[in-house]
Design a protein around this motif. Structure first.
Motif, PDB file in Angstrom:
ATOM      1  N   UNK A 170       0.782  -1.225   0.000  1.00 37.09           N
ATOM      2  CA  UNK A 170       0.000   0.000   0.000  1.00 37.09           C
ATOM      3  C   UNK A 170       0.814   1.277   0.000  1.00 37.09           C
ATOM      4  N   UNK A 171       2.103   1.197   0.403  1.00 34.12           N
ATOM      5  CA  UNK A 171       2.930   2.409   0.438  1.00 34.12           C
ATOM      6  C   UNK A 171       3.485   2.762  -0.938  1.00 34.12           C
ATOM      7  N   UNK A 172       3.366   1.848  -1.899  1.00 30.03           N
ATOM      8  CA  UNK A 172       3.835   2.118  -3.252  1.00 30.03           C
ATOM      9  C   UNK A 172       2.853   3.030  -3.979  1.00 30.03           C
ATOM     10  N   UNK A 173       3.318   3.662  -5.048  1.00 29.00           N
ATOM     11  CA  UNK A 173       2.422   4.453  -5.887  1.00 29.00           C
ATOM     12  C   UNK A 173       1.326   3.534  -6.431  1.00 29.00           C
ATOM     13  N   UNK A 174       0.082   4.005  -6.374  1.00 29.33           N
ATOM     14  CA  UNK A 174      -1.044   3.149  -6.770  1.00 29.33           C
ATOM     15  C   UNK A 174      -0.906   2.658  -8.207  1.00 29.33           C
ATOM     16  N   UNK A 175      -0.452   3.528  -9.100  1.00 30.25           N
ATOM     17  CA  UNK A 175      -0.280   3.123 -10.489  1.00 30.25           C
ATOM     18  C   UNK A 175       0.762   2.034 -10.646  1.00 30.25           C
ATOM     19  N   UNK A 176       1.825   2.116  -9.845  1.00 32.90           N
ATOM     20  CA  UNK A 176       2.873   1.100  -9.904  1.00 32.90           C
ATOM     21  C   UNK A 176       2.373  -0.243  -9.376  1.00 32.90           C
ATOM     22  N   UNK A 177       1.754  -0.225  -8.206  1.00 31.25           N
ATOM     23  CA  UNK A 177       1.312  -1.485  -7.601  1.00 31.25           C
ATOM     24  C   UNK A 177       0.208  -2.142  -8.413  1.00 31.25           C
ATOM     25  N   UNK A 178      -0.744  -1.358  -8.923  1.00 30.78           N
ATOM     26  CA  UNK A 178      -1.853  -1.930  -9.690  1.00 30.78           C
ATOM     27  C   UNK A 178      -1.360  -2.495 -11.016  1.00 30.78           C
ATOM     28  N   UNK A 179      -0.528  -1.755 -11.740  1.00 30.28           N
ATOM     29  CA  UNK A 179      -0.071  -2.236 -13.046  1.00 30.28           C
ATOM     30  C   UNK A 179       0.829  -3.456 -12.912  1.00 30.28           C
ATOM     31  N   UNK A 180       1.747  -3.438 -11.952  1.00 28.23           N
ATOM     32  CA  UNK A 180       2.607  -4.607 -11.744  1.00 28.23           C
ATOM     33  C   UNK A 180       1.806  -5.781 -11.188  1.00 28.23           C
ATOM     34  N   UNK A 181       0.843  -5.492 -10.329  1.00 34.52           N
ATOM     35  CA  UNK A 181      -0.014  -6.552  -9.808  1.00 34.52           C
ATOM     36  C   UNK A 181      -0.800  -7.225 -10.921  1.00 34.52           C
ATOM     37  N   UNK A 182      -1.323  -6.442 -11.854  1.00 35.56           N
ATOM     38  CA  UNK A 182      -2.044  -7.011 -12.992  1.00 35.56           C
ATOM     39  C   UNK A 182      -1.116  -7.819 -13.884  1.00 35.56           C
ATOM     40  N   UNK A 183       0.136  -7.385 -14.015  1.00 36.22           N
ATOM     41  CA  UNK A 183       1.102  -8.148 -14.797  1.00 36.22           C
ATOM     42  C   UNK A 183       1.309  -9.537 -14.193  1.00 36.22           C
ATOM     43  N   UNK A 184       1.485  -9.600 -12.866  1.00 35.42           N
ATOM     44  CA  UNK A 184       1.631 -10.891 -12.192  1.00 35.42           C
ATOM     45  C   UNK A 184       0.350 -11.709 -12.350  1.00 35.42           C
ATOM     46  N   UNK A 185      -0.802 -11.041 -12.201  1.00 36.62           N
ATOM     47  CA  UNK A 185      -2.078 -11.749 -12.361  1.00 36.62           C
ATOM     48  C   UNK A 185      -2.183 -12.358 -13.755  1.00 36.62           C
ATOM     49  N   UNK A 186      -1.726 -11.617 -14.763  1.00 37.85           N
ATOM     50  CA  UNK A 186      -1.766 -12.132 -16.133  1.00 37.85           C
ATOM     51  C   UNK A 186      -0.868 -13.354 -16.276  1.00 37.85           C
ATOM     52  N   UNK A 187       0.286 -13.348 -15.627  1.00 39.99           N
ATOM     53  CA  UNK A 187       1.179 -14.503 -15.686  1.00 39.99           C
ATOM     54  C   UNK A 187       0.550 -15.732 -15.038  1.00 39.99           C
ATOM     55  N   UNK A 188      -0.369 -15.502 -14.107  1.00 36.85           N
ATOM     56  CA  UNK A 188      -1.067 -16.609 -13.444  1.00 36.85           C
ATOM     57  C   UNK A 188      -2.180 -17.172 -14.332  1.00 36.85           C
ATOM     58  N   UNK A 189      -2.986 -16.289 -14.931  1.00 38.68           N
ATOM     59  CA  UNK A 189      -4.204 -16.757 -15.604  1.00 38.68           C
ATOM     60  C   UNK A 189      -4.054 -16.984 -17.103  1.00 38.68           C
TER      61      UNK A 189
END
Length: 293
Positions: A170-189
């Motif tokens: 949560x301390x990261x920039x929201x744009x950074x955490x959301x975009x990188x989080x979606x990248x990891x999510x894409x690698x999963x699904x």
């Protein structure tokens, strides 16, 4: 200078727009993509293209990322991917509004666990009543598909984990955490979707609808939520976002023709009331409460 009445109303419109956009995008995906690439392929297209859109929008490589933060983002993104996959699998056999209602048990459990005050037993009781009216336990005459319910419960568990892991990032920039989080999510699904649907994922019609669904159900809701969170207390945001199951049920009725009976509407009402009450009385809400689907 004090804000005008319209300016004060903007964050509420933003939350309503976010919930509506999410419901429209998910309904469209269920109608247009499920018959072609299935739930797994739909998840892959939606999450994969959402990741590309958010990466282009935020360019997260502009910010440095420590090893600990990278680990937090990986856990957050993996939970996000699994949550989306479980949710879309549940939509194969469950009405949209009911799947969302069951899934809401995840963030509700996290919010109540974070508070643990006496009043929370009221919200727990309401949520239990709502879920008991939905789950196929032989007590309410429910005809919901048991496997679909299990998928929705799995989505609830992963939504709870998504919130827990999201707080660590949560301390990261929201744009950074959301975009990188979606990248990891894409690698999963995406591998799951490719294994299920294969080359059909590259169909121009699938990609065209996928881009639209990704924009409507991911990029737009996330952007609107970020706008609202900057202007609303977290409690108010939590109360408004709690309307999502009811909005989803209404959109599913209008767009997919999914009709619910009186008991199912009552169940949704109990879960919405429990979520709103928890948000209204909680001393603090989880930092991350983004949309699952």
């Amino acid at each position: 200078m004090s804000a005008s009445p319209f300016q004060r109303f903007i964050p509420f419109l933003a939350v309503l727009g976010s919930v509506t956009a999410l419901g429209v995008g998910t309904s469209w995906a269920k109608h247009a993509l499920f018959p072609v690439v299935g739930a797994q392929g739909t998840t892959a297209v939606r999450v994969g293209l959402s990741a590309l859109l958010m990466l282009m929008l935020w360019r997260p490589w502009r910010w440095r990322l420590s090893r600990a933060d990278a680990q937090a983002v990986v856990l957050y993104g993996a939970a996000l991917g699994a949550m989306n996959l479980m949710f879309y699998l549940s939509l194969q056999t469950l009405p949209f509004g009911l799947a969302v209602a069951i899934e809401f048990a995840g963030p509700l459990a996290v919010a109540i666990w974070s508070s643990r005050r006496a009043v929370d037993f009221v919200w727990v009781a309401l949520a239990i009543v709502g879920l008991a009216l939905l789950l196929p336990l032989g007590l309410s005459g429910s005809t919901l598909d048991p496997l679909g319910v299990l998928y929705a419960v799995g989505a609830a568990v992963f939504w709870a984990l998504y919130i827990v892991f999201g707080k660590r990032a949560g301390h990261l920039h929201a744009g950074q955490s959301v975009s990188l989080g979606l990248l990891v999510a894409a690698l999963v699904v995406v591998p799951v979707g490719v294994a299920h649907a294969g080359a059909a994922l590259l169909s121009p019609s699938v990609l065209l609808v996928g881009v639209a669904v990704a924009a409507i159900s991911s990029a737009l809701p996330i952007s609107l939520e970020m706008m609202a969170l900057k202007r609303l207390p977290k409690e108010a945001f939590g109360i408004m976002i709690s309307m999502e199951p009811a909005v989803a049920a209404l959109l599913a009725l209008a767009l997919l023709g999914e009709r619910l009976d009186t008991v199912q509407w009552l169940a949704i009402g109990c879960i919405v009331a429990a979520s709103m009450g928890s948000a209204a009385t909680a001393r603090r809400l989880p930092a991350v409460q983004a949309q699952p689907a």
